[in-house]
Design an enzyme around this catalytic site. Sequence first.
Site, PDB file in Angstrom:
ATOM      1  N   TYR A  32      31.920 -23.458 -17.795  1.00  0.00           N
ATOM      2  CA  TYR A  32      31.683 -24.831 -18.257  1.00  0.00           C
ATOM      3  C   TYR A  32      32.976 -25.647 -18.292  1.00  0.00           C
ATOM      4  O   TYR A  32      32.934 -26.861 -18.457  1.00  0.00           O
ATOM      5  CB  TYR A  32      31.062 -24.839 -19.663  1.00  0.00           C
ATOM      6  CG  TYR A  32      29.736 -24.137 -19.791  1.00  0.00           C
ATOM      7  CD1 TYR A  32      29.024 -23.686 -18.680  1.00  0.00           C
ATOM      8  CD2 TYR A  32      29.181 -23.909 -21.057  1.00  0.00           C
ATOM      9  CE1 TYR A  32      27.811 -23.033 -18.821  1.00  0.00           C
ATOM     10  CE2 TYR A  32      27.962 -23.269 -21.200  1.00  0.00           C
ATOM     11  CZ  TYR A  32      27.293 -22.822 -20.083  1.00  0.00           C
ATOM     12  OH  TYR A  32      26.089 -22.182 -20.234  1.00  0.00           O
ATOM     13  N   HIS A  63      27.677 -13.523 -17.327  1.00  0.00           N
ATOM     14  CA  HIS A  63      26.954 -14.757 -17.035  1.00  0.00           C
ATOM     15  C   HIS A  63      25.881 -14.615 -15.949  1.00  0.00           C
ATOM     16  O   HIS A  63      24.870 -15.305 -15.976  1.00  0.00           O
ATOM     17  CB  HIS A  63      27.953 -15.852 -16.624  1.00  0.00           C
ATOM     18  CG  HIS A  63      27.494 -17.232 -16.927  1.00  0.00           C
ATOM     19  ND1 HIS A  63      28.348 -18.268 -17.188  1.00  0.00           N
ATOM     20  CD2 HIS A  63      26.259 -17.774 -17.016  1.00  0.00           C
ATOM     21  CE1 HIS A  63      27.679 -19.372 -17.433  1.00  0.00           C
ATOM     22  NE2 HIS A  63      26.395 -19.100 -17.328  1.00  0.00           N
TER      23      HIS A  63
END
Length: 279
Positions: A49, A107
């Site tokens: 992010y 992830h």
Amino acid sequence: MEFVTLNNGVKMPLVGFGVFQIEDAAQCEQCVLDALDVGYRLIDTAQAYYNEEAVGRALQKTSVPRKEIFLTTKVWVTEFGYEKAKASVLESMRRLQVDYLDLVLIHQCLSDYYGAYHALEDMYAEGKIRAIGISNFSAERMADIATFNKVAPAVNQVETHLFWQQYELHEWMEKYHIQHEAWGPLAQHRISEVINHPVLKEIAAAHGKTASQVALRATIQRGIVIIPKSVRKERMEENIDLFGFKLTEEEMAKLRAIDENKSLWCAYDDPMIVEYAMS
């Protein structure tokens, strides 16, 4: 706030705040401060992010004690493999300005995720991470990593919303005692369909709530942790105000009928997920 208890005994808030796609550093920092002020205690970020530093600055400025904040980050695919993953988590801790993390997730189920997971196991044993888990893992890959490792994942964070309610995967999570966590609980780019859906509007009117609150309530009522995102403080307040009402079995059945049972992005078994992840 209500909590769930993970398979290692750690308590995790049922509703958290996600910072996906809040790329402006100043805005992200303020959003985290606003979320903590509103009452959120779970903050979810990720290496991919590119806003861990902004989250870290907010954590330094807030009056909320660190021990009351459940902080999650995720190891990205480019950092997989044992040594790279371990170094990347330490770097995430530096960016976040913390000496421990509450939850770290793998992830994606790509590349050398086994090596990365072994690094998380060792950091968990060292006390640097309170719980470890996975994100975007299918039932098969989840069962595999839970069975053939020392530490079973505490969490599997996957796309879950009214258009993909993930009932089958949820059953497998319950079997393996892995907590279901939903990303995109308001269906992201289809949020306008959630807000304007006649079934949700009807149920919302019956409870004096909004359609988005009904959508979020339906998810947490199944015991699923959610991490809705907003850059507006009034919407943050709305998204956490979910505990003063309960949906009936009939209402839950109506909402289940909305399920399209497919991803809005890319299915876990679609080869395109590799190109999407590396784009």
